[in-house]
Design an enzyme around this catalytic site. Structure first.
Site, short mmCIF file in Angstrom:
data_model
loop_
_atom_site.label_atom_id
_atom_site.label_comp_id
_atom_site.label_asym_id
_atom_site.label_seq_id
_atom_site.Cartn_x
_atom_site.Cartn_y
_atom_site.Cartn_z
N TYR A 142 0.88 -1.18 0.00
CA TYR A 142 0.00 0.00 0.00
C TYR A 142 0.91 1.22 0.00
O TYR A 142 0.84 2.06 0.88
CB TYR A 142 -0.83 -0.09 1.29
N HIS A 147 -2.62 7.60 -2.63
CA HIS A 147 -3.75 6.65 -2.67
C HIS A 147 -4.28 6.41 -1.25
O HIS A 147 -5.48 6.46 -1.01
CB HIS A 147 -3.29 5.33 -3.31
N GLU A 212 -6.95 -1.56 -9.71
CA GLU A 212 -5.87 -0.84 -9.04
C GLU A 212 -4.62 -0.97 -9.90
O GLU A 212 -4.21 -2.08 -10.24
CB GLU A 212 -5.62 -1.42 -7.63
N GLU A 214 -0.96 -1.11 -10.33
CA GLU A 214 0.16 -1.41 -9.43
C GLU A 214 1.37 -1.90 -10.22
O GLU A 214 1.25 -2.37 -11.35
CB GLU A 214 -0.23 -2.50 -8.42
N ASP A 246 -4.84 -5.07 -9.75
CA ASP A 246 -5.44 -5.71 -8.58
C ASP A 246 -6.92 -5.34 -8.53
O ASP A 246 -7.33 -4.40 -7.85
CB ASP A 246 -4.70 -5.22 -7.32
N GLN A 253 -15.46 -4.68 -0.24
CA GLN A 253 -14.32 -4.24 0.58
C GLN A 253 -14.77 -3.37 1.76
O GLN A 253 -14.32 -3.55 2.89
CB GLN A 253 -13.33 -3.47 -0.29
N TYR A 257 -13.70 -5.14 5.33
CA TYR A 257 -12.26 -4.94 5.52
C TYR A 257 -11.82 -4.74 6.97
O TYR A 257 -10.63 -4.86 7.26
CB TYR A 257 -11.74 -3.80 4.64
N LYS A 266 -10.86 -8.86 -3.07
CA LYS A 266 -9.62 -8.80 -3.83
C LYS A 266 -9.22 -10.12 -4.48
O LYS A 266 -8.38 -10.13 -5.37
CB LYS A 266 -8.46 -8.40 -2.89
N THR A 372 -1.82 0.38 -5.09
CA THR A 372 -2.25 1.32 -6.12
C THR A 372 -1.32 2.51 -6.19
O THR A 372 -1.03 3.14 -5.17
CB THR A 372 -3.67 1.83 -5.78
MN MN Z 1 -4.01 -3.55 -4.26
#
Ligand code: MN
Length: 441
Positions: A142, A147, A212, A214, A246, A253, A257, A266, A372
């Protein structure tokens, strides 16, 4: 170890593969990324190849022609003949570097190897790809503070950036079984969500489908359980980088989460680009890394001189969307964002070092996601959640279509490249994936 250039990076190098020299290709002779391919639609075994221009060089056939004769031994022969990169990754970056040097010589204009190699080339247009490696474990980080802050604002308006963020590289253990290679198509996931103002959850197809953007990190040689990888050695354990989408179900989420982090939002699909660009190939595009003086500086185990000199990667990251209608009308994919991996708050070396500081062992072919990658400007955001401000601001395309989140039939395409004065442009190719309608309930 610091980042060093060698003869394989020389900008004047040209290949006898003419398409490698046009200045636009992602794969000039200075890149030489590794992947796993076969002729599309064939029942051939997947095999290891290197991209050059719009072609692929089969490393098994290159071995038979003697390209690697000066470095060949039984372990390397086994690794090059495999259908995945794990054994090659496990041999370490010095071996990958020797292969790169041999390929650079064999593919140069005027190389005697041309006569033997030219008939073995496979056009990328005629190929299909498999995952470059068998991914044992997958961890998603992360690392973009931009982000983390803008998503944090949406999920927790009063408390956007949690206090640990600037001290510890945040990550979670993901799932490797659902990682696919570019071209992956998957059904809209079904799950539990808590609609706004509801008191009990809903069950059905996810409504807030997102991507996402990445950078993916393939681990090369691993470490023994119980040992840590220090910052000075971290990049010696990284085989190379690729692009990672992703895919994320934001409504799933948002409900699931807390307190343990991402789970079913995910793990239904993640898609990566087929080519792994080595850190050696990326050496000319490194940048100094700095932490804002107002922020906490990294703890000593996450800091060193190389981090400060060359810790960041200057890699442009582009995201595009193509709807079903655009596809039917022959309209090209439309850009959603453009950002740069250099904005990352934590680096690749810091991810590797932090992951192993407790003695956790990484193994060849393990995979890390950067998280991200969003830049400081709103149009540099690496997800729809951010670009549409949590679903409040639709994106309007030239053909009149609008999007807040991903609709069935949409393709998301990500591209990455590096370029700078005095060095050729190199790229990652692309990762494309498509959302299909949910299965019937
Ligand atoms: Mn991700």
């Amino acid at each position: 170890m610091s980042v060093q250039l060698n003869e394989t990076h020389h900008p004047a190098l040209r290949s006898w593969v003419v398409s490698a020299n046009d200045g636009k290709t992602d794969f000039p002779i200075q890149n030489l990324p590794f992947g796993v391919f076969r002729r599309a639609g064939s029942s051939e075994h997947f095999r290891i190849g290197v991209a050059i221009g719009d072609q692929i060089l089969d490393l098994t056939l290159a071995q038979q022609v003697g390209v690697f004769s000066t470095i060949m031994d039984a372990r390397l022969a086994h690794a090059l003949g495999a259908s995945q990169l794990n054994a090659l990754m496990d041999l370490g970056n010095a071996t990958a570097s020797a292969i790169r040097a041999a390929l650079s010589h064999a593919l140069r204009e005027g190389a005697p190897a041309q006569a033997g190699l030219q008939p073995t080339l496979v056009a990328q247009a005629d190929a299909e790809y498999a995952l470059p490696a068998q991914i044992g474990d997958y961890t998603d980080f992360y690392t973009s503070v931009h982000h983390a802050t803008s998503v944090g604002k949406l999920f927790r308006p009063d408390n956007p950036l949690l206090p640990n963020y600037k001290w510890v590289p945040i990550g979670y253990h993901g799932r490797s079984s659902s990682i696919g290679v570019s071209g992956q198509q998957f059904r809209r996931p079904i799950g539990q969500t808590m609609p706004p103002n509801a008191s009990t959850p809903s069950f059905g197809p996810a409504k807030r489908m997102d991507y996402e953007c990445e950078v993916g990190v393939f681990i090369g040689q691993g470490n023994t359980l119980g040992d840590a990888i220090a910052m000075d050695e971290a990049e010696q354990h990284v085989f190379g980088l690729c692009l990672l989408n992703d895919w994320s179900a934001r409504d799933v989420q948002g409900w699931e989460y807390q307190p343990l982090g991402p789970f079913l939002a995910k793990n239904f699909a993640s898609t990566i680009s087929p080519w792994v660009v080595t850190l050696e190939a990326l050496a000319p595009y490194r940048k100094a890394w700095a932490r804002d003086a107002a922020d906490p500086q990294p703890l000593p185990y996450l800091d060193n001189a190389n981090l400060r000199d060359t810790g960041a990667f200057d890699i442009e990251l582009e995201v595009l969307l193509q709807t079903e209608k655009m596809r039917q009308e022959g309209m090209p994919a439309q850009r959603l964002s453009l950002s740069n991996f250099a904005h990352s708050y934590w680096t690749v070396a810091q991810m590797v070092t932090h992951h192993t500081v407790n003695g956790c062992n990484l193994r060849a072919g393990d995979f890390l996601g950067s998280g991200t990658q969003s830049g400081p400007a709103p149009e540099e955001a690496g997800s729809l959640l951010e670009l549409t401000e949590g679903g409040k601001k639709p994106i309007v395309f030239a053909n009149g279509e609008q999007r807040i989140f991903i609709e069935d039939g949409d393709s998301i395409i990500m591209r990455g490249w590096a370029q700078k004065e005095g060095a050729p442009r190199i790229g990652f190719g692309e990762v494309e994936g498509r959302l299909l309608p949910a299965r019937s309930l």
